[in-house]
Design an enzyme around this catalytic site. Structure first.
Site, PDB file in Angstrom:
ATOM      1  N   GLU A  67      -3.423   9.116  -6.376  1.00 26.55           N
ATOM      2  CA  GLU A  67      -2.561   8.109  -6.998  1.00 26.55           C
ATOM      3  C   GLU A  67      -1.384   7.902  -6.053  1.00 26.55           C
ATOM      4  O   GLU A  67      -0.549   8.779  -5.873  1.00 26.55           O
ATOM      5  CB  GLU A  67      -2.053   8.549  -8.368  1.00 26.55           C
ATOM      6  CG  GLU A  67      -1.267   7.441  -9.053  1.00 26.55           C
ATOM      7  CD  GLU A  67      -0.419   7.908 -10.219  1.00 26.55           C
ATOM      8  OE1 GLU A  67       0.701   7.371 -10.378  1.00 26.55           O
ATOM      9  OE2 GLU A  67      -0.860   8.803 -10.955  1.00 26.55           O
ATOM     10  N   GLY A 113       1.367  10.695  -4.707  1.00 26.63           N
ATOM     11  CA  GLY A 113       2.449  10.507  -3.763  1.00 26.63           C
ATOM     12  C   GLY A 113       2.339   9.173  -3.055  1.00 26.63           C
ATOM     13  O   GLY A 113       1.845   8.191  -3.624  1.00 26.63           O
ATOM     14  N   CYS A 122       6.048   6.196 -11.630  1.00 25.10           N
ATOM     15  CA  CYS A 122       4.804   5.748 -10.998  1.00 25.10           C
ATOM     16  C   CYS A 122       4.378   4.383 -11.524  1.00 25.10           C
ATOM     17  O   CYS A 122       3.936   3.520 -10.762  1.00 25.10           O
ATOM     18  CB  CYS A 122       3.689   6.763 -11.253  1.00 25.10           C
ATOM     19  SG  CYS A 122       3.996   8.387 -10.536  1.00 25.10           S
TER      20      CYS A 122
END
Length: 463
Positions: A232, A210, A266
């Protein structure tokens, strides 16, 4: 008596509440943790191959649900139905982690003689909490859930509110496969209760994907507990196009990496550096690709760009873009050409040139359909700019020279270096990052190290 707190998934398609679930009470959460601890003691005693078979069966059942899950997922986070579900990536990652289990969990035998038996074994940490994000909600969860279960842990999954139903679907599949309900639990927790559980040493390992702010909250909650964390937290991933690059492949791949899933990846590309000799051609081709996108209702098969998952995410991207334009950047895409841009979750894509690193759009995570493209003179300048970031998840290098790419790669502060590709997780390689991107290692054989702990055995044999 206080009212039950509800979690609500507000659909980006039309702003309606698509799903809601009650948050567990503290007592319910504590009971769930205890049930997981009790069940884990028996689960870890099952043979490794039995655990692998049950997890594989669960993934197979989840795959059989894909047709229904695609539309359900679109309602939750807005990815166009034309792109299908995530089962290909789920199957690839799960299958590879199952194949690597024996190697990742194998004991290290130092000596096995008539005099001594010395070895290091890996044992499960107990209960693993996985806090998963909404952007690739199945794949990101599976990254840790699968190896944790295979290694003999119990798992509790707390999914993002934006993808409220995903954890239920994974639980449904795993329980149908025969994994005990207490061994894998989908739980509905708010931020405060999650922090309380972590601070109470409820878990042996917590994996969080997040925001940086969320990662800091995890560290605060875990402070003094010695609970291991995997974090992460974000990225500002660069692409660098060199003079010997395959231009068409570089443009096609990097722009897709910047815009797919409305830029909500991401490891999506958020800034591109192009050598002077290719800059104009690269930009022209990029504009042509983005101009051909169709922004609209993601339930429509013709839509190639859906809404962002929430209007507040779109507001961040709009603010970064407007600041850059006010500071001298040029937007090459006319927002008026995308009539579906409603000032809310539906956001027109944008390519910015004449950008620099004084602009937030080139330094802070955007996580949306905008990319800045800068001209560079040589490798040294590109390396300096790529490293001028608080994040370090991936970097994509475009060249025909692997030795040059490796040399540059060693100078980039990042977790993964790609050559001639981007925006991909190779489950055989370690998924990791540096700087504010976080810490820890997932996937590959190293992914088993996070959710296990070493135990040494030193046996002296006496005749």
């Amino acid at each position: 008596m206080s009212a039950t707190r509800m979690l609500e998934c507000v659909s980006p398609i039309d702003g309606s509440v698509y799903a809601s679930r009650p948050v567990l009470t503290p007592d319910q959460a504590a009971n769930a943790v205890q049930a997981a601890r009790d069940a884990q003691r028996e689960w870890c005693k099952r043979p490794l191959q039995e655990r692998i078979a049950l997890v594989n069966k669960g993934i197979e059942i989840l795959g059989s649900m894909t047709d229904a899950l695609v539309t359900e997922l679109t309602w939750q986070m807005g990815r166009p139905v034309r792109y299908g579900g995530e089962f290909g990536g789920v199957a690839e990652r799960s299958g590879r982690m199952a194949e690597l289990a024996a190697e990742g969990l194998a004991p290290i035998v130092v000596e096995d003689s008539a005099a001594f038996e010395r070895r290091i074994e890996r044992e499960p940490v107990g209960v693993v909490l996985v806090i998963a994000p909404w952007n690739y909600p199945f794949m990101t969860a599976i990254n840790t859930v699968v190896p944790a279960l295979i290694a003999g842990n119990a798992v509790m999954l707390k999914h993002a509110t934006q993808t409220l139903l995903v954890g239920e679907r994974i639980a449904e599949a795993f329980h149908a496969a025969g994994i005990p309900e207490a061994v894998f639990q989908n739980v509905f927790l708010d931020h405060a209760l999650t922090s309380d559980l972590i601070s109470q040493k409820a878990f042996g390992f917590v994996n969080f994907t997040g925001s940086v702010q969320g990662g800091r909250a995890m560290e605060v909650a875990a402070a003094g507990t010695f609970t291991a964390l995997g974090l992460e937290l974000g990225g500002k991933d660069p692409g660098y196009v060199m003079e010997d690059a395959d231009l068409d492949a570089a443009v096609d791949t990097l722009i897709d990496g910047a815009m797919f899933n409305s830029g909500q990846c991401c490891c999506g590309i958020e800034r591109i550096y192009v050598v002077e000799s290719l800059f104009d051609a690269f930009v022209e081709k990029a504009v042509g690709i983005v101009s051909g996108y169709t922004l609209g209702n993601p339930l429509d098969e013709a839509t190639t760009l859906g809404p962002m998952a929430h209007r507040r995410f779109a507001e961040t991207v709009r603010a970064q873009t407007q600041e850059a334009l006010a500071a001298g950047a040029r937007g090459l895409i006319d927002p008026a050409a995308f009539a579906a841009d409603d000032g809310g979750a539906y956001l027109a894509p944008q390519i910015l040139v004449d950008v620099n690193h004084d602009m937030r759009v080139m330094r802070e995570e955007s996580f949306g359909p905008v990319v800045g493209i800068m001209k560079v003179t040589d490798d040294a300048e590109a390396i300096r700019l790529m490293n001028d970031s608080d994040f370090g998840l991936t970097a994509a290098l475009w060249t025909q020279d692997a030795e040059r790419a490796a040399r540059i790669g060693r100078e980039i502060e990042t977790g993964t270096v790609f050559m001639n590709r981007c925006d991909y997780l190779d489950p055989s390689l370690c998924w990791t990052g540096c700087k504010d991107t976080g810490r820890g290692a997932g996937l590959s054989v190293l992914g088993y190290h996070s959710i296990t702990r070493p135990k040494s055995y030193h046996f002296r044999k006496q005749s």
